[in-house]
Design a protein around this motif. Structure first.
Motif, PDB file in Angstrom:
ATOM      1  N   SER A  14       0.827  -1.219   0.000  1.00 16.67           N
ATOM      2  CA  SER A  14       0.000   0.000   0.000  1.00 16.67           C
ATOM      3  C   SER A  14       0.855   1.261   0.000  1.00 16.67           C
ATOM      4  N   THR A  15       1.851   1.304   0.859  1.00 19.48           N
ATOM      5  CA  THR A  15       2.718   2.479   0.960  1.00 19.48           C
ATOM      6  C   THR A  15       3.502   2.685  -0.334  1.00 19.48           C
ATOM      7  N   LEU A  16       4.143   1.629  -0.811  1.00 19.65           N
ATOM      8  CA  LEU A  16       4.905   1.721  -2.052  1.00 19.65           C
ATOM      9  C   LEU A  16       3.977   2.016  -3.229  1.00 19.65           C
ATOM     10  N   ARG A  18       1.224   3.785  -3.255  1.00 20.24           N
ATOM     11  CA  ARG A  18       0.909   5.227  -3.269  1.00 20.24           C
ATOM     12  C   ARG A  18       2.059   6.029  -3.880  1.00 20.24           C
ATOM     13  N   LYS A  19       3.272   5.732  -3.444  1.00 18.67           N
ATOM     14  CA  LYS A  19       4.447   6.474  -3.931  1.00 18.67           C
ATOM     15  C   LYS A  19       4.693   6.206  -5.412  1.00 18.67           C
ATOM     16  N   LEU A  20       4.553   4.961  -5.819  1.00 19.49           N
ATOM     17  CA  LEU A  20       4.770   4.582  -7.216  1.00 19.49           C
ATOM     18  C   LEU A  20       3.724   5.235  -8.122  1.00 19.49           C
ATOM     19  N   ALA A  22       1.995   7.945  -7.545  1.00 23.67           N
ATOM     20  CA  ALA A  22       2.226   9.397  -7.576  1.00 23.67           C
ATOM     21  C   ALA A  22       3.388   9.731  -8.513  1.00 23.67           C
ATOM     22  N   LYS A  23       4.452   8.971  -8.434  1.00 26.87           N
ATOM     23  CA  LYS A  23       5.647   9.227  -9.249  1.00 26.87           C
ATOM     24  C   LYS A  23       5.360   9.039 -10.748  1.00 26.87           C
ATOM     25  N   SER A  75      -2.584  -2.466  -5.671  1.00 26.84           N
ATOM     26  CA  SER A  75      -2.054  -3.089  -4.462  1.00 26.84           C
ATOM     27  C   SER A  75      -3.002  -4.235  -4.109  1.00 26.84           C
ATOM     28  N   THR A 156      12.244   1.392  -3.132  1.00 28.27           N
ATOM     29  CA  THR A 156      11.654   2.702  -3.405  1.00 28.27           C
ATOM     30  C   THR A 156      10.888   2.654  -4.722  1.00 28.27           C
ATOM     31  N   ALA A 157      10.056   3.659  -4.925  1.00 27.41           N
ATOM     32  CA  ALA A 157       9.329   3.767  -6.187  1.00 27.41           C
ATOM     33  C   ALA A 157      10.310   3.854  -7.356  1.00 27.41           C
ATOM     34  N   ASP A 158      11.412   4.577  -7.166  1.00 31.52           N
ATOM     35  CA  ASP A 158      12.409   4.711  -8.241  1.00 31.52           C
ATOM     36  C   ASP A 158      13.018   3.360  -8.622  1.00 31.52           C
TER      37      ASP A 158
END
Length: 168
Positions: A14-16, A18-20, A22-23, A75, A156-158
């Protein structure tokens, strides 16, 4: 492109996600939240009232019948890939990313919210690690079918984007 994040509870889907999302400028779909809307109750309550078999059927039907945007991050629940043909369906319909972590690391992440997760409630730290290790052993044959298996520690999303770069 549809990106399905899979892995055990607590791995960071869930956390990753959201970041992915958004990116990449993608929509985020949390399958568990969507299931709760459909069921009209929490997953915990649904399990208690209808049982796991009924939940897994609903989960599989929802996964396969949803209208996904062209570009989204999904997710999934920790068990989603392990029932019916869900894993092969996700592989055929998008990119699958397994956020891989060991039992000890997952237990450390989960221990603070242990009472919010019915499967884990009341377990000691040692019992929690043993429980997770057993579940990982059961689920690994499914998780390992993911197109991308990435180490969840410091993911990380990156790093996910770099792994998916050829497909994006």
């Amino acid at each position: 492109m549809k990106i399905f994040l899979i892995g055990f509870m607590g791995c960071g889907k869930s956390t990753l996600g959201r970041k992915l999302a958004a990116k990449l400028g993608y929509e985020l779909i949390d399958l568990d939240h969507h299931l709760e809307k459909i069921a009209g109750c929490s997953i915990t309550d649904y399990f208690a009232e209808h049982g796991e078999d009924s939940f897994r059927r609903l989960e599989s039907e929802t996964l396969k019948s949803m209208r996904y945007p062209a570009n989204c991050v999904i997710s999934t629940g920790g068990g989603t890939p392990c029932f019916y043909d869900n894993m092969s369906w996700m592989n055929e319909n998008g990119a699958t990313v397994y956020i891989q972590m060991n039992a000890f690391s997952l237990a450390k992440r989960l221990e603070n919210g242990i009472n919010k997760r019915p499967l884990l409630s009341g377990l000691s730290e040692e019992e929690l690690i043993r429980f997770i290790a057993g579940k990982l052993e059961e689920r690994n044959p499914y998780y390992q079918q993911a197109a991308h298996v990435l180490n969840g520690i410091s993911l990380t999303a990156d790093l996910v984007i770099a792994a998916l770069e050829p497909e994006l």
